[in-house]
Design a protein around this motif. Sequence first.
Motif, PDB file in Angstrom:
ATOM      1  N   GLU A 152       0.905  -1.139  -0.150  1.00 18.95           N
ATOM      2  CA  GLU A 152       0.038   0.131   0.098  1.00 18.95           C
ATOM      3  C   GLU A 152       0.809   1.117  -0.118  1.00 18.95           C
ATOM      4  OE1 GLU A 152      -1.558   1.041   4.164  1.00 18.95           O
ATOM      5  OE2 GLU A 152      -1.469  -1.203   4.437  1.00 18.95           O
ATOM      6  N   CYS A 153       1.927   1.442   0.669  1.00 20.18           N
ATOM      7  CA  CYS A 153       2.794   2.561   0.985  1.00 20.18           C
ATOM      8  C   CYS A 153       3.375   2.944  -0.362  1.00 20.18           C
ATOM      9  CB  CYS A 153       3.904   2.380   2.187  1.00 20.18           C
ATOM     10  SG  CYS A 153       2.908   2.390   3.651  1.00 20.18           S
ATOM     11  N   THR A 154       3.735   1.792  -1.115  1.00 21.15           N
ATOM     12  CA  THR A 154       4.544   1.797  -2.353  1.00 21.15           C
ATOM     13  C   THR A 154       3.580   2.655  -3.327  1.00 21.15           C
ATOM     14  OG1 THR A 154       6.053   0.090  -2.102  1.00 21.15           O
ATOM     15  CG2 THR A 154       5.614   0.616  -4.272  1.00 21.15           C
ATOM     16  N   ALA A 155       2.285   2.029  -3.567  1.00 23.37           N
ATOM     17  CA  ALA A 155       1.210   2.565  -4.408  1.00 23.37           C
ATOM     18  C   ALA A 155       0.683   3.810  -3.944  1.00 23.37           C
ATOM     19  CB  ALA A 155       0.127   1.650  -4.456  1.00 23.37           C
ATOM     20  N   MET A 156       0.835   4.149  -2.657  1.00 25.37           N
ATOM     21  CA  MET A 156      -0.012   5.406  -2.485  1.00 25.37           C
ATOM     22  C   MET A 156       1.134   6.623  -2.370  1.00 25.37           C
ATOM     23  SD  MET A 156      -3.108   4.504   0.314  1.00 25.37           S
ATOM     24  CE  MET A 156      -1.979   3.755   1.608  1.00 25.37           C
ATOM     25  N   SER A 157       2.285   6.412  -1.931  1.00 26.42           N
ATOM     26  CA  SER A 157       3.275   7.472  -2.068  1.00 26.42           C
ATOM     27  C   SER A 157       3.654   7.647  -3.444  1.00 26.42           C
ATOM     28  CB  SER A 157       4.568   6.905  -1.205  1.00 26.42           C
ATOM     29  OG  SER A 157       5.267   5.702  -1.934  1.00 26.42           O
ATOM     30  N   LYS A 158       3.631   6.921  -4.238  1.00 27.86           N
ATOM     31  CA  LYS A 158       3.847   7.222  -5.872  1.00 27.86           C
ATOM     32  C   LYS A 158       2.699   7.853  -6.372  1.00 27.86           C
ATOM     33  CE  LYS A 158       3.842   6.138 -10.490  1.00 27.86           C
ATOM     34  NZ  LYS A 158       2.723   5.956 -11.342  1.00 27.86           N
ATOM     35  N   LYS A 159       1.530   7.636  -6.158  1.00 25.57           N
ATOM     36  CA  LYS A 159       0.348   8.671  -6.655  1.00 25.57           C
ATOM     37  C   LYS A 159       0.455   9.873  -6.203  1.00 25.57           C
ATOM     38  CE  LYS A 159      -4.652   8.564  -7.027  1.00 25.57           C
ATOM     39  NZ  LYS A 159      -5.832   7.705  -7.079  1.00 25.57           N
ATOM     40  N   TYR A 160       0.749  10.143  -4.892  1.00 27.82           N
ATOM     41  CA  TYR A 160       0.609  11.499  -4.198  1.00 27.82           C
ATOM     42  C   TYR A 160       1.934  12.157  -4.270  1.00 27.82           C
ATOM     43  CZ  TYR A 160      -4.068   9.789  -3.068  1.00 27.82           C
ATOM     44  OH  TYR A 160      -5.244   9.337  -3.401  1.00 27.82           O
ATOM     45  N   LEU A 161       3.037  11.581  -4.178  1.00 25.37           N
ATOM     46  CA  LEU A 161       4.410  12.129  -4.049  1.00 25.37           C
ATOM     47  C   LEU A 161       5.525  12.038  -5.440  1.00 25.37           C
ATOM     48  CD1 LEU A 161       5.081  11.511  -0.268  1.00 25.37           C
ATOM     49  CD2 LEU A 161       4.321  13.653  -1.326  1.00 25.37           C
ATOM     50  N   GLY A 162       5.066  11.157  -6.209  1.00 26.10           N
ATOM     51  CA  GLY A 162       5.851  10.663  -7.327  1.00 26.10           C
ATOM     52  C   GLY A 162       6.622   9.309  -7.006  1.00 26.10           C
ATOM     53  N   GLU A 163       7.301   9.004  -8.019  1.00 25.08           N
ATOM     54  CA  GLU A 163       8.277   7.785  -8.079  1.00 25.08           C
ATOM     55  C   GLU A 163       9.289   7.969  -6.981  1.00 25.08           C
ATOM     56  OE1 GLU A 163       9.443   7.045 -12.055  1.00 25.08           O
ATOM     57  OE2 GLU A 163       7.542   5.982 -12.538  1.00 25.08           O
ATOM     58  N   GLN A 164       9.719   9.468  -6.760  1.00 21.79           N
ATOM     59  CA  GLN A 164      10.911   9.616  -5.661  1.00 21.79           C
ATOM     60  C   GLN A 164      10.365  10.758  -4.739  1.00 21.79           C
ATOM     61  OE1 GLN A 164      15.260  10.002  -6.417  1.00 21.79           O
ATOM     62  NE2 GLN A 164      15.369   8.224  -5.087  1.00 21.79           N
ATOM     63  N   PHE A 165      10.401  10.754  -3.739  1.00 23.72           N
ATOM     64  CA  PHE A 165      10.275  11.932  -2.976  1.00 23.72           C
ATOM     65  C   PHE A 165      11.323  12.287  -1.959  1.00 23.72           C
ATOM     66  CE2 PHE A 165       7.863   8.387  -1.460  1.00 23.72           C
ATOM     67  CZ  PHE A 165       8.006   8.150  -0.074  1.00 23.72           C
ATOM     68  N   ASP A 166      11.078  12.938  -1.129  1.00 29.28           N
ATOM     69  CA  ASP A 166      11.978  13.626  -0.111  1.00 29.28           C
ATOM     70  C   ASP A 166      12.360  12.680   1.119  1.00 29.28           C
ATOM     71  OD1 ASP A 166      12.912  15.981  -1.683  1.00 29.28           O
ATOM     72  OD2 ASP A 166      10.891  16.470  -1.287  1.00 29.28           O
ATOM     73  N   ILE A 167      11.143  12.404   1.939  1.00 28.66           N
ATOM     74  CA  ILE A 167      11.351  11.991   3.053  1.00 28.66           C
ATOM     75  C   ILE A 167      10.328  10.946   3.475  1.00 28.66           C
ATOM     76  CG2 ILE A 167      11.661  12.343   5.548  1.00 28.66           C
ATOM     77  CD1 ILE A 167      12.155  15.354   5.119  1.00 28.66           C
ATOM     78  N   HIS A 168      10.827   9.843   3.997  1.00 27.62           N
ATOM     79  CA  HIS A 168       9.954   8.707   4.193  1.00 27.62           C
ATOM     80  C   HIS A 168      10.063   8.379   5.742  1.00 27.62           C
ATOM     81  CE1 HIS A 168       7.478   5.241   4.458  1.00 27.62           C
ATOM     82  NE2 HIS A 168       7.556   4.847   3.087  1.00 27.62           N
ATOM     83  N   GLY A 169       8.653   8.588   6.511  1.00 26.85           N
ATOM     84  CA  GLY A 169       9.166   8.569   7.922  1.00 26.85           C
ATOM     85  C   GLY A 169       8.326   7.297   8.497  1.00 26.85           C
ATOM     86  N   GLY A 170       8.584   6.911   9.877  1.00 32.82           N
ATOM     87  CA  GLY A 170       7.823   6.055  10.518  1.00 32.82           C
ATOM     88  C   GLY A 170       8.711   5.491  11.890  1.00 32.82           C
ATOM     89  N   GLY A 171       8.033   4.673  12.425  1.00 33.42           N
ATOM     90  CA  GLY A 171       8.611   3.883  13.598  1.00 33.42           C
ATOM     91  C   GLY A 171       9.672   3.102  13.402  1.00 33.42           C
ATOM     92  N   MET A 172      10.770   2.925  14.266  1.00 33.51           N
ATOM     93  CA  MET A 172      11.870   2.155  14.040  1.00 33.51           C
ATOM     94  C   MET A 172      11.155   0.431  13.891  1.00 33.51           C
ATOM     95  SD  MET A 172      15.130   2.218  13.949  1.00 33.51           S
ATOM     96  CE  MET A 172      15.625   3.689  14.928  1.00 33.51           C
ATOM     97  N   ASP A 173      10.288   0.057  14.615  1.00 35.81           N
ATOM     98  CA  ASP A 173       9.525  -1.051  14.306  1.00 35.81           C
ATOM     99  C   ASP A 173       9.290  -1.405  12.830  1.00 35.81           C
ATOM    100  OD1 ASP A 173       7.594   0.908  14.661  1.00 35.81           O
ATOM    101  OD2 ASP A 173       6.257  -0.807  15.501  1.00 35.81           O
TER     102      ASP A 173
END
Length: 490
Positions: A225-246
């Motif tokens: 899901e994150c691969t598909a949605m980040s590409k749709k709204y931010l493009g194939e490459q964007f600046d920062i991907h964040g999340g928890g260490m887990d």
Amino acid sequence: MDKQIFLYNTLSRTKEKFEPIHEGKVGLYVCGPTVYGDPHLGHARPAITFDLLTRFLRHMDFKVRYVRNITDVGHLENDADEGEDKIAKKAKLDELEPMEVVQYYTDRYHDYMKMLNVQNPSIEPRASGHIIEQQEVIKSVLDKGYAYESNGSVYFDVKKYNQDYPYGILSGRNIDDLISNTRTLDGQSEKRNSFDFALWKKAAPEHIMRWPSQWSDGFPGWHLECTAMSKKYLGEQFDIHGGGMDLLFPHHECEIAQSTVAHGKTPAKYWMHNNMITIGGQKMGKSLGNFITLEQFFTGNHEKLDKEYSPMTIRFFILQAHYRSTLDFGNEALQAAEKGLARLCEAMGNIDGIKAGTETTFDIKGFEEKCYAALCDDLNSPILIAHLFEGVKYINSLLANKASVSEKDLEHFKSIMNVFVKDVLGLDVVDKAGAGSENKLDEVMQLLLQLRSDAKSNKDWATADKIRDELQQLGFVIKDGSEGASWELK
């Protein structure tokens, strides 16, 4: 003053100068919650961390598009490729439709984030709303030979990928170690290798959440899901991907592999991970059963809590630690945060009472430079807070006529304090400082009344009665009327 920002990039394991792909604009994607239960303290930390990042970037005149997803399908038990969907399981237990569960807990997540003064993301997409986009990614990976179909499911071929690309570049995991650790499982499932991960899962007959596809009636894998949605709204490459260490492994590692194949590049230039909140040294989480919900923090209704804590105390507690350090829960630490916040609030409340003099006895320019330097150095909020308490001391000295400030410098100093305390750290110091204030009490009571109303709507009479009865024992009178419930003290 040099205001160049440096961020720790998990991908390179170093602090790097932040240079966005497109000048003046920042694309930020953060993994949001899987909405099958109430948010706990562990959910608050990434929300506050990336709220701080977004606030600071916008203050530094970047235009930020912040995308934070809602996971409402595909996240199976134990973060694996087998077992029940977490949301579907909850729906069965509560005799609800899965999307009723999703809506209920998404609404509650939003309510608690608002109380913590976490700003809304620019876009908040749901996995279930992007099934077509996820299927397109799967087709691309299959066409390029890095996935295979097995009994109606589709799996990413990690071993094949590792022949052409370095699998493990984010987490440092070595595929040889994965092979040696999992060899005994080979041949026991429909995967070629047990470390392969699902792109699409064929739904078992009893599985509630399913969509048609060319492979089977099924559902997408969690990582997709994150691969598909980040590409749709931010493009194939964007600046920062964040999340928890887990989420670093396997979730983010799998995202990198999928995106590298489907789009020819890693999804993000910088990867930022906040560390865990722990209880007695153990990660706080639903799966471990050791979590404390935000509702319990705000009401004090948990055996590990000595008292209730206001949302701003929780926010301040989290900001007092650097986002990359572990943060261990404890009543002593929370009460120390509460006292520190009270000092800061008192000073901010008194700042308008300061009278200007003819000279300034404080290095205001140096103070401002130190505040910016702290956040430019990988969002070092504890150092910033330490500097702000230097400002508190100055305020108290001015009020006691032990220091002075010119009229021009006073306005500058007020602006610095307001920017960093309110705008950047997001501390609502006027209305939301103390757990015992009237405004805070009313906010907590309104939340409890809403929880009782939700319980009644779901015909959960036991919970509704429990909330009413326990509030009465604490000295509150709950009155039901045609326009809803109200409260008053006995």
